[in-house]
Design an enzyme around this catalytic site. Structure first.
Site, PDB file in Angstrom:
ATOM      1  N   HIS A 113      16.112 -10.886   1.076  1.00 42.46           N
ATOM      2  CA  HIS A 113      15.371 -10.017   1.998  1.00 42.46           C
ATOM      3  C   HIS A 113      15.319 -10.625   3.390  1.00 42.46           C
ATOM      4  O   HIS A 113      15.630  -9.964   4.380  1.00 42.46           O
ATOM      5  CB  HIS A 113      13.954  -9.777   1.473  1.00 42.46           C
ATOM      6  CG  HIS A 113      13.188  -8.766   2.267  1.00 42.46           C
ATOM      7  ND1 HIS A 113      12.524  -9.078   3.436  1.00 42.46           N
ATOM      8  CD2 HIS A 113      12.987  -7.443   2.065  1.00 42.46           C
ATOM      9  CE1 HIS A 113      11.952  -7.995   3.923  1.00 42.46           C
ATOM     10  NE2 HIS A 113      12.218  -6.986   3.111  1.00 42.46           N
ATOM     11  N   GLU A 172      17.120  -9.082   6.753  1.00 44.03           N
ATOM     12  CA  GLU A 172      16.269  -9.047   7.939  1.00 44.03           C
ATOM     13  C   GLU A 172      16.152 -10.369   8.702  1.00 44.03           C
ATOM     14  O   GLU A 172      15.394 -10.446   9.664  1.00 44.03           O
ATOM     15  CB  GLU A 172      14.870  -8.563   7.541  1.00 44.03           C
ATOM     16  CG  GLU A 172      14.883  -7.132   7.015  1.00 44.03           C
ATOM     17  CD  GLU A 172      13.487  -6.580   6.749  1.00 44.03           C
ATOM     18  OE1 GLU A 172      12.505  -7.310   7.024  1.00 44.03           O
ATOM     19  OE2 GLU A 172      13.384  -5.436   6.276  1.00 44.03           O
ATOM     20  N   GLY A 174       0.812  -1.207   0.000  1.00 44.10           N
ATOM     21  CA  GLY A 174       0.000   0.000   0.000  1.00 44.10           C
ATOM     22  C   GLY A 174       0.847   1.260   0.000  1.00 44.10           C
ATOM     23  O   GLY A 174       0.488   2.264  -0.628  1.00 44.10           O
ATOM     24  N   HIS A 200      16.463  -1.786  -1.132  1.00 52.78           N
ATOM     25  CA  HIS A 200      17.415  -2.647  -0.425  1.00 52.78           C
ATOM     26  C   HIS A 200      18.725  -2.756  -1.202  1.00 52.78           C
ATOM     27  O   HIS A 200      19.813  -2.676  -0.619  1.00 52.78           O
ATOM     28  CB  HIS A 200      16.818  -4.035  -0.220  1.00 52.78           C
ATOM     29  CG  HIS A 200      15.843  -4.109   0.915  1.00 52.78           C
ATOM     30  ND1 HIS A 200      16.161  -3.705   2.195  1.00 52.78           N
ATOM     31  CD2 HIS A 200      14.548  -4.533   0.963  1.00 52.78           C
ATOM     32  CE1 HIS A 200      15.112  -3.882   2.982  1.00 52.78           C
ATOM     33  NE2 HIS A 200      14.123  -4.377   2.254  1.00 52.78           N
TER      34      HIS A 200
END
Length: 271
Positions: free
Chosen positions: A148, A179, A46, A211
């Site tokens: 990621h 992460e 979003g 990233h």
């Protein structure tokens, strides 16, 4: 024969040039595999869809919005093909939304394709696709892929992928995540043990977005590039997303084609 819609769903990126270089080629490859299906796009983020709308007047639906529009447009078959890497949080959220939609509209056929890493054969396939465009590593050199990472149990996929990367005959490759484990620090420790001197840095992501540009290759002291150089390694950046890799585009097309022949989503209660 009813109308058929192909909805390709990505997390998205706010870089419009990267939409063109990484996302559109994947979409085009999937469309080529399914020429009888009408193409539509959705992004799951979003934040990204709002930014694109406000800044660029580029309006991209979220998956639930797109699905309802396709139903109202009279499509009797809908295929939702994600461009996600893992069957992680984003994929399972999409799966839930798609199941809810299918339960609400039992009069149409709805199918959901798989992400890149889903079945056992996918890991070897992905490793071979990476080998097709990675640089050849010489003595004391490695390729380090930035993934990621996820809090979801699907994060184990990175460890499974490493197994097949280790079997590549002509390249030394590590995968580490932003992460979640395996982390950069673990890769640095292992590379020092092996006497590595040069590291080729590449994103293991659909797009070379924030990233890759900032966390991997940025000038900030916390970027992977600077942390590696501080640890004594020479670095070379390869700023290309998986969407720029023809072999990965073939995998996405194969996933969509398989889903088009698969079973429709079972309409059931979704908790």
């Amino acid at each position: 024969m009813g109308k058929k819609a192909l909805l390709v769903v990505s997390f998205g990126t706010s870089y419009t040039d990267i939409i063109k270089s990484c996302i559109e080629p994947v979409e085009q490859g999937i469309c080529s595999a399914l020429p009888q299906w009408d193409f539509y796009r959705a992004f799951t983020s979003g934040m990204i869809t709002r930014k694109l709308a406000q800044r660029d007047h580029l309006f991209i639906d979220r998956p639930s919005q797109a699905l309802e529009k396709l139903y109202k447009a009279g499509y009797s078959e809908i295929l939702v093909q994600p461009t996600h890497i893992l069957a992680g949080i984003e994929y399972h959220n999409l799966k839930t939304q798609t199941e809810i939609f299918a339960r609400r509209h039992v009069d149409i056929s709805v199918r959901l394709g798989q992400p890149i890493l889903y079945e056992n054969d996918d890991y070897q396939r992905a490793a071979k696709a990476l080998a097709a465009y990675m640089p050849h590593t010489g003595e004391h050199e490695v390729v380090l892929l930035m993934g990621h990472g996820s809090e979801h149990f699907s994060n184990a996929s990175y460890f499974a992928l490493q197994h097949y990367l280790d079997e590549l005959p002509t390249r030394a490759v590590y995968v580490a995540n932003v992460e979640a484990p395996p982390l950069l620090e673990e890769a640095i420790t292992q590379m020092k043990k092996e006497g590595i001197q040069k590291v080729y840095l590449m994103p293991f992501m659909l797009v070379a977005g924030d990233h890759a540009k900032n966390d991997m290759a940025g000038d900030d002291g916390h970027s992977w590039k600077n942390r590696l150089e501080k640890a004594g390694f020479q670095t070379e950046i390869i700023l290309k997303g998986l969407g720029e890799n023809e072999e990965f585009r073939k995998i996405y097309a194969m996933k969509a084609l398989a889903a088009s022949h698969g079973e429709t989503i079972v309409c059931r209660e979704v908790s």
